[in-house]
Scaffold this motif. Structure first.
Motif, PDB file in Angstrom:
ATOM      1  N   ALA A  74      36.952  -7.217  55.558  1.00  0.00           N
ATOM      2  CA  ALA A  74      37.601  -5.966  55.942  1.00  0.00           C
ATOM      3  C   ALA A  74      37.872  -5.136  54.705  1.00  0.00           C
ATOM      4  O   ALA A  74      37.983  -5.673  53.596  1.00  0.00           O
ATOM      5  CB  ALA A  74      38.901  -6.260  56.686  1.00  0.00           C
ATOM      6  N   ALA A  75      37.993  -3.842  54.916  1.00  0.00           N
ATOM      7  CA  ALA A  75      38.197  -2.912  53.804  1.00  0.00           C
ATOM      8  C   ALA A  75      39.281  -1.911  54.159  1.00  0.00           C
ATOM      9  O   ALA A  75      39.414  -1.491  55.308  1.00  0.00           O
ATOM     10  CB  ALA A  75      36.896  -2.167  53.501  1.00  0.00           C
ATOM     11  N   ARG A  76      40.043  -1.556  53.140  1.00  0.00           N
ATOM     12  CA  ARG A  76      41.047  -0.517  53.328  1.00  0.00           C
ATOM     13  C   ARG A  76      41.111   0.338  52.072  1.00  0.00           C
ATOM     14  O   ARG A  76      41.246  -0.192  50.959  1.00  0.00           O
ATOM     15  CB  ARG A  76      42.419  -1.102  53.615  1.00  0.00           C
ATOM     16  CG  ARG A  76      43.482  -0.022  53.847  1.00  0.00           C
ATOM     17  CD  ARG A  76      44.837  -0.610  54.164  1.00  0.00           C
ATOM     18  NE  ARG A  76      45.861   0.407  54.305  1.00  0.00           N
ATOM     19  CZ  ARG A  76      46.151   1.007  55.437  1.00  0.00           C
ATOM     20  NH1 ARG A  76      45.518   0.682  56.549  1.00  0.00           N
ATOM     21  NH2 ARG A  76      47.097   1.927  55.487  1.00  0.00           N
ATOM     22  N   GLN A 132      29.906   0.448  56.767  1.00  0.00           N
ATOM     23  CA  GLN A 132      29.390  -0.793  57.340  1.00  0.00           C
ATOM     24  C   GLN A 132      29.733  -1.958  56.421  1.00  0.00           C
ATOM     25  O   GLN A 132      29.601  -1.856  55.199  1.00  0.00           O
ATOM     26  CB  GLN A 132      27.886  -0.717  57.541  1.00  0.00           C
ATOM     27  CG  GLN A 132      27.456   0.208  58.661  1.00  0.00           C
ATOM     28  CD  GLN A 132      25.983   0.056  59.005  1.00  0.00           C
ATOM     29  OE1 GLN A 132      25.188  -0.282  58.160  1.00  0.00           O
ATOM     30  NE2 GLN A 132      25.657   0.296  60.260  1.00  0.00           N
ATOM     31  N   LEU A 133      30.170  -3.030  57.034  1.00  0.00           N
ATOM     32  CA  LEU A 133      30.468  -4.264  56.311  1.00  0.00           C
ATOM     33  C   LEU A 133      29.672  -5.379  56.967  1.00  0.00           C
ATOM     34  O   LEU A 133      29.806  -5.610  58.167  1.00  0.00           O
ATOM     35  CB  LEU A 133      31.959  -4.582  56.370  1.00  0.00           C
ATOM     36  CG  LEU A 133      32.918  -3.519  55.835  1.00  0.00           C
ATOM     37  CD1 LEU A 133      34.364  -3.914  56.107  1.00  0.00           C
ATOM     38  CD2 LEU A 133      32.694  -3.301  54.353  1.00  0.00           C
ATOM     39  N   GLN A 134      28.851  -6.037  56.209  1.00  0.00           N
ATOM     40  CA  GLN A 134      27.994  -7.088  56.746  1.00  0.00           C
ATOM     41  C   GLN A 134      28.265  -8.400  56.030  1.00  0.00           C
ATOM     42  O   GLN A 134      27.912  -8.565  54.862  1.00  0.00           O
ATOM     43  CB  GLN A 134      26.529  -6.708  56.588  1.00  0.00           C
ATOM     44  CG  GLN A 134      25.566  -7.735  57.170  1.00  0.00           C
ATOM     45  CD  GLN A 134      25.724  -7.900  58.661  1.00  0.00           C
ATOM     46  OE1 GLN A 134      25.654  -6.941  59.427  1.00  0.00           O
ATOM     47  NE2 GLN A 134      25.966  -9.134  59.103  1.00  0.00           N
ATOM     48  N   ALA A 135      28.862  -9.323  56.754  1.00  0.00           N
ATOM     49  CA  ALA A 135      29.164 -10.635  56.180  1.00  0.00           C
ATOM     50  C   ALA A 135      27.998 -11.589  56.408  1.00  0.00           C
ATOM     51  O   ALA A 135      27.304 -11.511  57.418  1.00  0.00           O
ATOM     52  CB  ALA A 135      30.429 -11.200  56.808  1.00  0.00           C
ATOM     53  N   SER A 136      27.809 -12.492  55.464  1.00  0.00           N
ATOM     54  CA  SER A 136      26.761 -13.497  55.572  1.00  0.00           C
ATOM     55  C   SER A 136      27.156 -14.724  54.770  1.00  0.00           C
ATOM     56  O   SER A 136      28.137 -14.696  54.014  1.00  0.00           O
ATOM     57  CB  SER A 136      25.430 -12.940  55.061  1.00  0.00           C
ATOM     58  OG  SER A 136      25.540 -12.588  53.693  1.00  0.00           O
ATOM     59  N   ALA A 171      46.256  -4.633  58.675  1.00  0.00           N
ATOM     60  CA  ALA A 171      46.110  -3.185  58.867  1.00  0.00           C
ATOM     61  C   ALA A 171      45.049  -2.694  57.896  1.00  0.00           C
ATOM     62  O   ALA A 171      45.348  -2.058  56.881  1.00  0.00           O
ATOM     63  CB  ALA A 171      47.431  -2.481  58.629  1.00  0.00           C
ATOM     64  N   MET A 172      43.819  -3.049  58.217  1.00  0.00           N
ATOM     65  CA  MET A 172      42.682  -2.658  57.405  1.00  0.00           C
ATOM     66  C   MET A 172      41.930  -1.552  58.105  1.00  0.00           C
ATOM     67  O   MET A 172      41.930  -1.458  59.329  1.00  0.00           O
ATOM     68  CB  MET A 172      41.754  -3.861  57.188  1.00  0.00           C
ATOM     69  CG  MET A 172      42.446  -5.073  56.586  1.00  0.00           C
ATOM     70  SD  MET A 172      43.066  -4.814  54.916  1.00  0.00           S
ATOM     71  CE  MET A 172      41.542  -4.806  53.984  1.00  0.00           C
ATOM     72  N   GLY A 173      41.259  -0.722  57.347  1.00  0.00           N
ATOM     73  CA  GLY A 173      40.599   0.424  57.951  1.00  0.00           C
ATOM     74  C   GLY A 173      39.267   0.091  58.614  1.00  0.00           C
ATOM     75  O   GLY A 173      38.924   0.655  59.648  1.00  0.00           O
ATOM     76  N   TYR A 174      38.540  -0.866  58.011  1.00  0.00           N
ATOM     77  CA  TYR A 174      37.202  -1.175  58.499  1.00  0.00           C
ATOM     78  C   TYR A 174      37.015  -2.684  58.545  1.00  0.00           C
ATOM     79  O   TYR A 174      37.497  -3.408  57.686  1.00  0.00           O
ATOM     80  CB  TYR A 174      36.131  -0.554  57.586  1.00  0.00           C
ATOM     81  CG  TYR A 174      36.249   0.940  57.465  1.00  0.00           C
ATOM     82  CD1 TYR A 174      36.889   1.517  56.379  1.00  0.00           C
ATOM     83  CD2 TYR A 174      35.719   1.777  58.452  1.00  0.00           C
ATOM     84  CE1 TYR A 174      37.017   2.887  56.273  1.00  0.00           C
ATOM     85  CE2 TYR A 174      35.844   3.154  58.348  1.00  0.00           C
ATOM     86  CZ  TYR A 174      36.490   3.703  57.259  1.00  0.00           C
ATOM     87  OH  TYR A 174      36.605   5.060  57.157  1.00  0.00           O
ATOM     88  N   TRP A 175      36.301  -3.099  59.581  1.00  0.00           N
ATOM     89  CA  TRP A 175      36.017  -4.511  59.790  1.00  0.00           C
ATOM     90  C   TRP A 175      34.529  -4.727  59.975  1.00  0.00           C
ATOM     91  O   TRP A 175      33.848  -3.908  60.573  1.00  0.00           O
ATOM     92  CB  TRP A 175      36.747  -5.024  61.031  1.00  0.00           C
ATOM     93  CG  TRP A 175      38.214  -5.020  60.893  1.00  0.00           C
ATOM     94  CD1 TRP A 175      39.070  -3.976  61.112  1.00  0.00           C
ATOM     95  CD2 TRP A 175      39.040  -6.123  60.500  1.00  0.00           C
ATOM     96  NE1 TRP A 175      40.364  -4.355  60.871  1.00  0.00           N
ATOM     97  CE2 TRP A 175      40.372  -5.679  60.503  1.00  0.00           C
ATOM     98  CE3 TRP A 175      38.777  -7.450  60.150  1.00  0.00           C
ATOM     99  CZ2 TRP A 175      41.445  -6.506  60.165  1.00  0.00           C
ATOM    100  CZ3 TRP A 175      39.818  -8.272  59.813  1.00  0.00           C
ATOM    101  CH2 TRP A 175      41.155  -7.805  59.823  1.00  0.00           C
TER     102      TRP A 175
END
Length: 125
Positions: free
Chosen positions: A96-98, A2-6, A111-115
């Motif tokens: 995003a994370a890769r 999980q990625l939570q931006a704020s 081309a990132m794995g998670y957004w």
């Protein structure tokens, strides 16, 4: 994962904002992190990226010198410090994370794995 931006908001031109992205469910230091943004009616665009241990970063020309990406691997957070904001910076900002142990040939790739879900940044003139 999980990625939570704020941290988004409505600011005036010239102001600053700091975005945060809290990550969970991953071995954070093994992931290259990036910020992208998407303005209404426009394609998503790369903003900045940082290597897993924070030793390397890369920025879009449009934000170079105004934005700074950083990370806190102890707390699984990546930041985007945005200074001298301009109306054209208005967009929804996504982190995003890769998983990556090497620096990519093209660090601007989406081309990132998670957004994560984005946070709105609006800059008024």
């Amino acid at each position: 994962v999980q990625l939570q931006a704020s941290g988004g908001g409505l600011v005036q031109a010239g102001d600053s904002l700091r975005l945060s992205c809290a990550a969970s469910g991953l071995s954070f230091s093994n992931y290259r992190m990036a910020w992208f943004r998407q303005a209404p009616g426009k394609e998503r665009e790369f903003v900045a990226t940082i290597s897993g241990r924070g030793g390397r970063s890369y920025y879009a020309d449009s934000v170079q010198g105004r934005f700074t990406i950083s990370r806190d691997n102890a707390n699984n957070v990546v930041y985007l410090q945005m200074n001298s904001l301009k109306p054209e910076d208005t967009a929804v900002y996504h982190c995003a994370a890769r998983y990556s142990t090497t620096w990519p040939t093209n660090p601007t790739t989406d081309a990132m794995g998670y957004w994560g879900k984005g946070t709105q940044v609006t800059v008024s003139s």
